[in-house]
Design an enzyme around this catalytic site. Structure first.
Site, PDB file in Angstrom:
ATOM      1  N   ARG A 165     -30.332-134.067 -41.460  1.00 49.92           N
ATOM      2  CA  ARG A 165     -29.040-133.452 -41.074  1.00 49.92           C
ATOM      3  C   ARG A 165     -29.219-132.345 -40.035  1.00 49.92           C
ATOM      4  NH1 ARG A 165     -28.535-137.215 -42.872  1.00 49.92           N
ATOM      5  NH2 ARG A 165     -27.482-137.954 -44.724  1.00 49.92           N
ATOM      6  N   SER A 239     -19.308-133.724 -47.317  1.00 51.74           N
ATOM      7  CA  SER A 239     -20.218-132.847 -48.077  1.00 51.74           C
ATOM      8  C   SER A 239     -20.112-131.442 -47.507  1.00 51.74           C
ATOM      9  CB  SER A 239     -21.663-133.328 -47.941  1.00 51.74           C
ATOM     10  OG  SER A 239     -21.767-134.618 -48.462  1.00 51.74           O
ATOM     11  N   GLU A 335     -22.756-127.178 -45.014  1.00 52.13           N
ATOM     12  CA  GLU A 335     -23.101-128.173 -43.985  1.00 52.13           C
ATOM     13  C   GLU A 335     -22.229-128.055 -42.724  1.00 52.13           C
ATOM     14  OE1 GLU A 335     -23.889-132.522 -44.894  1.00 52.13           O
ATOM     15  OE2 GLU A 335     -22.198-132.695 -43.529  1.00 52.13           O
TER      16      GLU A 335
HETATM   17  C1  LIG Z   1     -14.866-137.651 -45.993  1.00 52.10           C
HETATM   18  C2  LIG Z   1     -16.082-137.322 -45.139  1.00 52.10           C
HETATM   19  C3  LIG Z   1     -17.262-138.023 -45.342  1.00 52.10           C
HETATM   20  C4  LIG Z   1     -18.400-137.746 -44.567  1.00 52.10           C
HETATM   21  N1  LIG Z   1     -19.545-138.455 -44.800  1.00 52.10           N
HETATM   22  C5  LIG Z   1     -20.653-138.188 -44.092  1.00 52.10           C
HETATM   23  C6  LIG Z   1     -21.872-138.912 -44.338  1.00 52.10           C
HETATM   24  O1  LIG Z   1     -21.919-139.818 -45.174  1.00 52.10           O
HETATM   25  N2  LIG Z   1     -22.964-138.602 -43.603  1.00 52.10           N
HETATM   26  C7  LIG Z   1     -22.939-137.618 -42.649  1.00 52.10           C
HETATM   27  O2  LIG Z   1     -23.984-137.389 -42.017  1.00 52.10           O
HETATM   28  N3  LIG Z   1     -21.812-136.922 -42.372  1.00 52.10           N
HETATM   29  C8  LIG Z   1     -20.674-137.173 -43.084  1.00 52.10           C
HETATM   30  N4  LIG Z   1     -19.529-136.463 -42.841  1.00 52.10           N
HETATM   31  C9  LIG Z   1     -19.541-135.410 -41.821  1.00 52.10           C
HETATM   32  C10 LIG Z   1     -18.985-135.838 -40.446  1.00 52.10           C
HETATM   33  O3  LIG Z   1     -18.178-136.962 -40.559  1.00 52.10           O
HETATM   34  C11 LIG Z   1     -20.107-136.124 -39.435  1.00 52.10           C
HETATM   35  O4  LIG Z   1     -20.935-135.003 -39.290  1.00 52.10           O
HETATM   36  C12 LIG Z   1     -19.539-136.519 -38.061  1.00 52.10           C
HETATM   37  O5  LIG Z   1     -20.597-136.902 -37.199  1.00 52.10           O
HETATM   38  C13 LIG Z   1     -18.755-135.401 -37.384  1.00 52.10           C
HETATM   39  O6  LIG Z   1     -18.098-135.948 -36.275  1.00 52.10           O
HETATM   40  P1  LIG Z   1     -16.877-135.236 -35.586  1.00 52.10           P
HETATM   41  O7  LIG Z   1     -16.555-135.982 -34.351  1.00 52.10           O
HETATM   42  O8  LIG Z   1     -15.770-135.052 -36.553  1.00 52.10           O
HETATM   43  O9  LIG Z   1     -17.535-133.836 -35.188  1.00 52.10           O
HETATM   44  P2  LIG Z   1     -16.871-132.384 -35.224  1.00 52.10           P
HETATM   45  O10 LIG Z   1     -16.618-132.004 -36.648  1.00 52.10           O
HETATM   46  O11 LIG Z   1     -15.734-132.298 -34.286  1.00 52.10           O
HETATM   47  O12 LIG Z   1     -18.089-131.515 -34.664  1.00 52.10           O
HETATM   48  C14 LIG Z   1     -19.257-131.347 -35.441  1.00 52.10           C
HETATM   49  C15 LIG Z   1     -20.284-130.580 -34.595  1.00 52.10           C
HETATM   50  O13 LIG Z   1     -20.708-131.396 -33.520  1.00 52.10           O
HETATM   51  C16 LIG Z   1     -20.432-130.770 -32.260  1.00 52.10           C
HETATM   52  N5  LIG Z   1     -20.021-131.830 -31.351  1.00 52.10           N
HETATM   53  C17 LIG Z   1     -19.007-132.710 -31.513  1.00 52.10           C
HETATM   54  N6  LIG Z   1     -18.974-133.582 -30.497  1.00 52.10           N
HETATM   55  C18 LIG Z   1     -19.985-133.239 -29.661  1.00 52.10           C
HETATM   56  C19 LIG Z   1     -20.470-133.749 -28.421  1.00 52.10           C
HETATM   57  N7  LIG Z   1     -19.908-134.813 -27.836  1.00 52.10           N
HETATM   58  N8  LIG Z   1     -21.513-133.107 -27.844  1.00 52.10           N
HETATM   59  C20 LIG Z   1     -22.097-132.039 -28.410  1.00 52.10           C
HETATM   60  N9  LIG Z   1     -21.686-131.515 -29.580  1.00 52.10           N
HETATM   61  C21 LIG Z   1     -20.639-132.118 -30.210  1.00 52.10           C
HETATM   62  C22 LIG Z   1     -19.342-129.760 -32.541  1.00 52.10           C
HETATM   63  O14 LIG Z   1     -19.412-128.689 -31.614  1.00 52.10           O
HETATM   64  C23 LIG Z   1     -19.707-129.325 -33.942  1.00 52.10           C
HETATM   65  O15 LIG Z   1     -20.723-128.352 -33.879  1.00 52.10           O
HETATM   66  C24 LIG Z   1     -18.358-136.733 -43.585  1.00 52.10           C
HETATM   67  C25 LIG Z   1     -17.156-136.031 -43.373  1.00 52.10           C
HETATM   68  C26 LIG Z   1     -16.027-136.329 -44.130  1.00 52.10           C
HETATM   69  C27 LIG Z   1     -14.754-135.586 -43.873  1.00 52.10           C
END
Ligand SMILES: Cc1cc2nc3c(=O)[nH]c(=O)nc-3n(C[C@H](O)[C@H](O)[C@H](O)COP(=O)(O)OP(=O)(O)OC[C@H]3O[C@@H](n4cnc5c(N)ncnc54)[C@H](O)[C@@H]3O)c2cc1C
Length: 339
Positions: A165, A239, A335
């Site tokens: 992670r 998480s 996280e």
């Molecule tokens: C119900 C639920 C279940 C989930 N299950 C999992 C799981 O099983 N495994 C897991 O690993 N995660 C899980 N997650 C966490 C999440 O979905 C992941 O971390 C996902 O990759 C975040 O994507 P996002 O586009 O929403 O990022 P955001 O929340 O918008 O951003 C997350 C971080 O990434 C950065 N970021 C976003 N896009 C970019 C980019 N293009 N370039 C550089 N930095 C960037 C942001 O600045 C921020 O720091 C879960 C979340 C939820 C709500």
């Protein structure tokens, strides 16, 4: 460049909390990212990069700068041989749609990461993973805007320094790169057992003995639907706590009092504890703390049931961390990143 002033961040966060962004701008192309940085730099404003808002929480003050909402599209096959296909995917593509497309192409590598919310470009940031797969295993390279040098760069897998992670994007180079596309090398072989425990159990329970990418994807979606709250209905960030990593001597000490404590060997004398188990054993499962409910099917998840502000979430977090520390002497960590 389309800039919008005073945009409530809570509308972009799956936790549904957070004050306003001074400006928000959508980037449909890599060039727009550079333009937005030029605008922000010319006014000495900080920049925050936002994907689907599923792994980030915003505080009540909001963000006194420019939030870039990444919407860059694209899905192209860039190489193909007997054993593998390599695809390049735009950072703004929805991650689960990327997974579905590769599964439809009968490719293996990311099918167990089905139904993770968010964008494709955010997936490398915390090295997303689920059911025994993580993106570090398939990512060949990525392209990014380097805000330090105002150039576009290609980073290879090894440059990202992936670990559990974690990566340079939320570690040593936090805030530097904006990922614009990722390149995944995926296998043409069918998925093979043994699968991750929970997935294997699902197959055993359902009498499944032949495996395709689609079978794995559907199983994962089924498991997740039963265990994880849908953020559209019950605001959450997945998480909320990371699984704790401890040294083996600490586990030996803990197991004298808690012989059943689950732990996964990570090599080099380090072990991963189930933070969900710790929270549950501390008696917090299902409890509502400052308007945040500890999910009764997965104690790692906090659901925003009635929290009025980020301050409620912060109070709930500190209370849970404190209870776990007092009971087990283990420090657990949040996280999602903070905007
Ligand atoms: C119900 C639920 C279940 C989930 N299950 C999992 C799981 O099983 N495994 C897991 O690993 N995660 C899980 N997650 C966490 C999440 O979905 C992941 O971390 C996902 O990759 C975040 O994507 P996002 O586009 O929403 O990022 P955001 O929340 O918008 O951003 C997350 C971080 O990434 C950065 N970021 C976003 N896009 C970019 C980019 N293009 N370039 C550089 N930095 C960037 C942001 O600045 C921020 O720091 C879960 C979340 C939820 C709500």
């Amino acid at each position: 460049m389309d800039l919008h002033p005073n945009i409530p961040l809570k509308n972009f966060m799956t936790m549904r909390l957070g004050g306003p962004a001074l400006f928000m701008a959508e980037a449909q192309t890599p060039e727009e990212i550079a333009e937005i940085y030029h605008f922000a730099n010319s006014r000495s404003l900080p920049v925050f990069v936002l994907g689907g808002g599923s792994n980030v929480v915003a505080n009540d003050q909001g963000f006194a700068g420019v939030v870039i909402h990444i919407r860059i599209p694209g899905f192209d096959v860039i190489a193909d041989d007997l054993n593998s296909t390599t695809v390049r995917v735009g950072a703004g593509e929805i991650w689960d749609e990327t997974v579905k497309r590769t599964v439809d192409m009968h490719l293996s590598g990311i099918e167990a990461m089905s139904a993770i919310p968010g964008t494709t470009g955010a997936a490398p940031v915390q090295n997303v993973g689920a059911y025994g797969q993580e993106i570090a295993d398939s990512l060949q390279s990525l392209t990014a805007y380097d805000s330090q040098t105002d150039t576009f760069v290609t980073l290879q897998n090894a440059d990202c320094d992936f670990s559990y992670r974690d990566s340079i994007f939320r570690g040593s180079e936090k805030g530097r790169y904006v990922i614009t596309s990722i390149t995944l090398k995926l296998s043409k072989s069918s998925p093979q057992p043994p699968f991750y425990d929970a997935l294997q159990k699902y197959f055993d329970d359902h009498g499944v003995h032949a495996f395709t990418q689609e079978i794995v994807r559907n199983a994962v979606i089924d498991i997740r639907t039963n265990k994880l709250p849908d953020p559209k209905l019950l605001p959450n960030s997945g998480s909320f706590f990371k699984n704790a990593i401890i040294e083996d001597w600490k586990l030996n000490e803990l197991r004298t009092s808690y012989p059943d404590m689950p732990a996964y060997d990570m090599g080099d004398g380090m072990l991963k504890l189930s933070t969900g188990w710790l929270i549950e054993q501390a008696g917090l499962k299902g409890k509502v703390i400052h308007g945040m409910r500890v999910h009764d099917k997965n104690s790692l998840v906090l659901i925003n049931e009635s929290a009025g502000s980020y301050a409620d979430l912060a109070n709930a977090r500190e209370e849970i961390i404190g209870v776990v520390r007092d009971k087990f002497g283990v420090q657990i960590e949040q996280e999602p990143l903070e905007i």
